[in-house]
Write a protein that holds these residues in place. Structure first.
Motif, short mmCIF file in Angstrom:
data_model
loop_
_atom_site.label_atom_id
_atom_site.label_comp_id
_atom_site.label_asym_id
_atom_site.label_seq_id
_atom_site.Cartn_x
_atom_site.Cartn_y
_atom_site.Cartn_z
N ALA A 101 0.86 -1.18 0.00
CA ALA A 101 0.00 0.00 0.00
C ALA A 101 0.90 1.23 0.00
O ALA A 101 1.84 1.32 0.79
CB ALA A 101 -0.89 0.01 1.24
N ILE A 102 0.65 2.16 -0.92
CA ILE A 102 1.43 3.40 -0.98
C ILE A 102 0.72 4.43 -0.12
O ILE A 102 -0.33 4.96 -0.49
CB ILE A 102 1.58 3.88 -2.43
CG1 ILE A 102 2.17 2.76 -3.30
CG2 ILE A 102 2.47 5.12 -2.48
CD1 ILE A 102 3.52 2.26 -2.86
N LEU A 103 1.31 4.74 1.04
CA LEU A 103 0.64 5.57 2.02
C LEU A 103 0.66 7.05 1.67
O LEU A 103 -0.22 7.80 2.09
CB LEU A 103 1.27 5.35 3.40
CG LEU A 103 1.29 3.91 3.92
CD1 LEU A 103 1.87 3.86 5.32
CD2 LEU A 103 -0.09 3.29 3.88
N THR A 104 1.67 7.48 0.92
CA THR A 104 1.77 8.90 0.57
C THR A 104 1.52 9.12 -0.91
O THR A 104 2.09 10.01 -1.53
CB THR A 104 3.15 9.47 0.96
OG1 THR A 104 4.18 8.70 0.30
CG2 THR A 104 3.36 9.43 2.46
N ALA A 105 0.64 8.32 -1.49
CA ALA A 105 0.35 8.43 -2.93
C ALA A 105 -0.19 9.80 -3.30
O ALA A 105 0.03 10.29 -4.42
CB ALA A 105 -0.64 7.34 -3.34
N ALA A 106 -0.89 10.46 -2.37
CA ALA A 106 -1.50 11.76 -2.68
C ALA A 106 -0.56 12.92 -2.39
O ALA A 106 -0.92 14.08 -2.66
CB ALA A 106 -2.78 11.93 -1.87
N LEU A 107 0.61 12.65 -1.87
CA LEU A 107 1.56 13.72 -1.52
C LEU A 107 2.58 13.87 -2.64
O LEU A 107 3.33 12.94 -2.95
CB LEU A 107 2.28 13.38 -0.21
CG LEU A 107 3.36 14.36 0.25
CD1 LEU A 107 2.76 15.72 0.59
CD2 LEU A 107 4.12 13.79 1.45
N ASP A 108 2.64 15.04 -3.24
CA ASP A 108 3.56 15.28 -4.36
C ASP A 108 4.92 15.77 -3.84
O ASP A 108 5.43 16.81 -4.24
CB ASP A 108 2.96 16.31 -5.32
CG ASP A 108 3.73 16.40 -6.63
OD1 ASP A 108 4.48 15.46 -6.95
OD2 ASP A 108 3.59 17.42 -7.33
N ARG A 109 5.50 15.01 -2.94
CA ARG A 109 6.82 15.28 -2.38
C ARG A 109 7.51 13.96 -2.07
O ARG A 109 6.84 12.95 -1.79
CB ARG A 109 6.74 16.12 -1.09
CG ARG A 109 6.19 17.53 -1.27
CD ARG A 109 7.16 18.43 -2.05
NE ARG A 109 6.68 19.80 -2.10
CZ ARG A 109 5.83 20.30 -2.99
NH1 ARG A 109 5.31 19.47 -3.91
NH2 ARG A 109 5.47 21.56 -2.99
N SER A 110 8.84 13.98 -2.04
CA SER A 110 9.60 12.80 -1.65
C SER A 110 9.76 12.76 -0.13
O SER A 110 10.21 13.74 0.48
CB SER A 110 10.98 12.82 -2.29
OG SER A 110 10.96 12.32 -3.59
N VAL A 111 9.40 11.64 0.47
CA VAL A 111 9.63 11.43 1.89
C VAL A 111 11.13 11.21 2.10
O VAL A 111 11.74 10.36 1.45
CB VAL A 111 8.82 10.23 2.41
CG1 VAL A 111 9.17 9.93 3.86
CG2 VAL A 111 7.33 10.50 2.26
N SER A 112 11.71 11.98 2.99
CA SER A 112 13.16 11.86 3.23
C SER A 112 13.46 10.78 4.26
O SER A 112 14.38 9.98 4.09
CB SER A 112 13.72 13.19 3.74
OG SER A 112 13.52 14.23 2.81
#
Length: 700
Positions: A336-347
């Motif tokens: 499951a992609i948890l940050t699919a709606a976030l247009d940023r790279s998780v560091s």
């Protein structure tokens, strides 16, 4: 962007709204190279499993590397007592890992009698000297306790055909005694940054947590490790395999590549595998064309979390997204992609115990702040963060959440983030308080083609808005990077500004922190478009700030910033001086001599022999004819390079200097024979800043 991602608590705003006050009675002074170089350098704090303590490294810098010390310090998280030193050694420690009961700590160090880094154990509860646990010929790294505290997982190397310690020791002896010095390669790349690669291969080992215990190679004889493309991630210390214990302690989950042998013609993918503690053939948990990294099990053991990049074919950049695999996992099941709606790279991300949220950071407009999301990937929130600067590490232990925060005027310190940001250490506070500096000022402008571009300006000590100052536009490397409000060792903003310059920091097209499309916009336009953004940013800064002297402009940068410096010098005469460190001069030559090539093909649209115009039209050297037309290759240029730089090899600098001399352009070449892509030695760094300031002063 939702407003929830932009709000901050009043308490958080107060933490970093202004630089630290200088000591009473002592007027602040301009920053010096000594201030930059001798600030303490703090490693990522590692909290204990119960959340009571955090251990971190502190480097006491020195201009003579023989005088530099690095030790471990420990800080109680629930009280205001100062941190205390745990170790006393020059060599430094890494790979910190707490025992499950929080009483012992593993670390890696190279101490007296060690030819390579070995695993050491220190008793936090009982005290005493650290004990050496491993004595492997090729060393050990990245140790991790098993969930029951009885065993240790770690990474070590083997030679081809030598999988056990006796065979490795014998082969190491034979290699040391051989007469020739030749290197031979059958796979790309032969080099990485400043090192020629060898044929060592990474393996996972397990041993009992006791001195003298015999390690066992979990991958020995496996078909996976025998694949010609099997490899770990490449680091400065060689290849490494990222690995974690499964919650039940009966297996190991790790990340590896199986197509390293295709590195010259394809993107390297990293997939997730599991291997039983009892041995046997590793099994794939992911079977797609994505890459995975930074494995962590959720505190309740019901999910494996990681970061993933889609590795979309034909694209130059993919966001790092937070992914969750149900555990126990059915091999091949999609996460499951948890940050699919976030247009940023998780560091980076962390999961405190007792909660239902994942805390993480990402870059945006010069900052890196704290956010969270629930285990389902819903309810994205902005958490209380300092209003400026960047959180540069983040780890959880028990209910504690700790990391390192810094800004351009607040050098790194350890912070707690559970319950709101709280500074825990003060290694650099006194020195920082004595400096006359201001936080960077942020501004945006809109380009001619309608894009919003973020910038920061840095003002010199003693700034007077009634005066006129030259402008020095400094371009960041990457290009997939971002100017951050942080304390920088190389190209320190305030040290660059010290002689009386306004420093302009622009996040041109291709920068991170503004969404995937913005970063990908560099594709097929490696230099021209970003160069236009830089020129427009200079114009915008001149319009906005009346204290900038629009007739006295300079530009410079390193790595990709050096590429842009060369492009500007080749295509415009508006700048009075250029500084280029580790800058490419010819796209074709850079493709063929650097330690990475395939990504450059993707960026340009195809191989160098495909007849694509970008290879010639956006190579600075191919603009040499502009000199005869009265445009480029006229600006005085300072060219610097590390002779051990294999990412942007020295031949770029040599071609650059030859071009300038051929065209009778004022130019100076400085070669650092003992430096790589960066200038990392103290006296070399001091000399670099002196020469840079001298060059700008001469022409501005």
């Amino acid at each position: 962007m939702p407003m929830t991602l932009l709000r901050y608590s009043l308490a958080a705003l107060a933490i970093a709204a202004a630089p630290l006050a200088h000591a009473a009675g002592a007027p602040p002074r301009p920053i010096s190279h000594e201030d930059v170089w001798l600030m303490k350098r703090l490693g990522a704090p590692v909290p204990s499993p119960d959340g009571k303590w955090a251990v971190f490294s502190v480097v006491d810098s020195a201009y003579d590397s023989k005088e530099q010390w690095s030790d471990l310090w420990i800080k109680a998280l629930g009280e205001n007592s100062p941190a205390r030193r745990l170790t006393h050694s020059k060599g430094g420690e890494s790979g910190l890992n707490w025992s499950p009961d929080g009483k012992q700590l593993l670390f890696v160090a190279k101490r007296e009698g060690d030819d390579s880094g070995q695993i050491y154990l220190i008793d936090i509860d009982g005290g005493g000297e650290a004990q050496r646990l491993s004595t492997l010929t090729l060393g050990a790294r990245l140790p991790k306790w098993s969930p029951d505290g009885q065993r240790i997982l770690f990474v070590s190397d083997v030679f081809p055909g030598a999988e056990d310690e006796e065979a490795i020791k014998q082969q190491a002896k034979e290699r040391k005694e051989r007469k020739h010095s030749a290197r031979a390669y059958e796979q790309f790349p032969p080099r990485h940054f400043d090192k020629w690669l060898d044929d060592r291969q990474p393996r996972l080992f397990v041993m009992d947590a006791a001195p003298g215990a015999k390690p066992r190679n979990l991958l020995a004889g496996s078909k996976l490790a025998a694949l010609p493309g099997f490899a770990g991630a490449q680091s400065d210390d060689g290849q490494t395999l990222e690995a974690v214990w499964a919650p039940d302690g009966l297996s190991i989950v790790f990340v590896a590549s199986t197509n390293r042998d295709e590195a010259a013609r394809a993107a390297r993918l990293t997939q997730i595998f599991t291997v039983a503690l009892a041995g046997g053939e590793p099994q794939a948990l992911s079977r797609d064309k994505h890459s995975y990294e930074k494995l962590q099990f959720r505190p309740d053991g019901k999910a494996l979390l990681c970061l993933t990049q889609a590795e979309e074919a034909g694209k130059i950049y993919d966001l790092s997204r937070l992914a969750s695999f149900a555990w126990p996992s059915a091999g091949g099941a999609a996460p499951a992609i948890l940050t699919a709606a976030l247009d940023r790279s998780v560091s980076r991300f962390a999961m405190p115990q007792g909660g239902q949220r994942i805390f993480f950071t990402y870059e945006h407009a010069g900052l890196e702040q704290l956010h969270s999301i629930d285990y389902r990937g819903a309810d994205l929130r902005a958490e209380a963060s300092p209003a400026s600067g960047a959180i540069n590490s983040l780890q959880a232990g028990g209910k504690a959440l700790v990391g390192v925060w810094e800004s351009a005027v607040n050098p790194p310190e350890v912070y707690a983030f559970h319950g709101g940001p709280k500074r825990l250490t003060a290694y650099n506070v006194e020195r920082a308080a004595a400096i006359d500096w201001q936080p960077p000022e942020h501004f945006w402008f809109t380009t001619a083609d309608g894009r919003r571009i973020h910038n920061m300006i840095v003002k010199p000590a003693g700034f007077d808005p009634a005066k006129k100052y030259p402008l020095f536009s400094v371009m960041h490397g990457g290009a997939a990077s971002m100017w951050r409000d942080q304390f920088v060792l190389r190209w320190n903003y305030h040290l660059l500004a010290r002689p009386g310059y306004i420093v302009l920091l622009t996040d041109y097209k291709g920068s991170t922190g503004y969404g995937e499309a913005f970063t990908r916009s560099l594709q097929f336009d490696p230099l021209k478009g970003p160069g236009e953004d830089i020129n427009e940013a200079v114009d915008a800064a001149i319009r906005k700030y009346p204290f900038i002297d629009g007739q006295r402009l300079a530009a410079g940068g390193a790595s990709y910033g050096g590429h842009l410096a060369n492009w500007l010098q080749a295509t415009t005469t508006r700048y009075k001086a250029i500084v280029s460190h580790a800058g490419e001069m010819d796209l074709v030559m850079q493709w063929g001599t650097s330690d990475s090539g395939f990504g450059r093909e993707v960026n340009s649209g195809g191989p160098v022999w495909g007849g694509l115009p970008v290879w010639r039209e956006q190579s600075p050297i191919m603009q040499a004819g502009n000199h005869e037309k009265g445009t480029g290759f006229r600006t005085p240029i300072l060219i610097t390079v590390g002779e051990l730089d294999y990412r942007v090899p020295v031949n770029n600098a040599l071609m650059n200097f030859a071009t300038q001399q051929r065209l009778n352009v004022p130019s100076k070449l400085i070669v650092f024979p003992d430096e790589n892509h960066w200038v990392l030695k103290g006296e070399n760094s001091r000399y670099f800043y002196k020469e840079l300031h001298g060059w700008l002063a001469k022409y501005l």
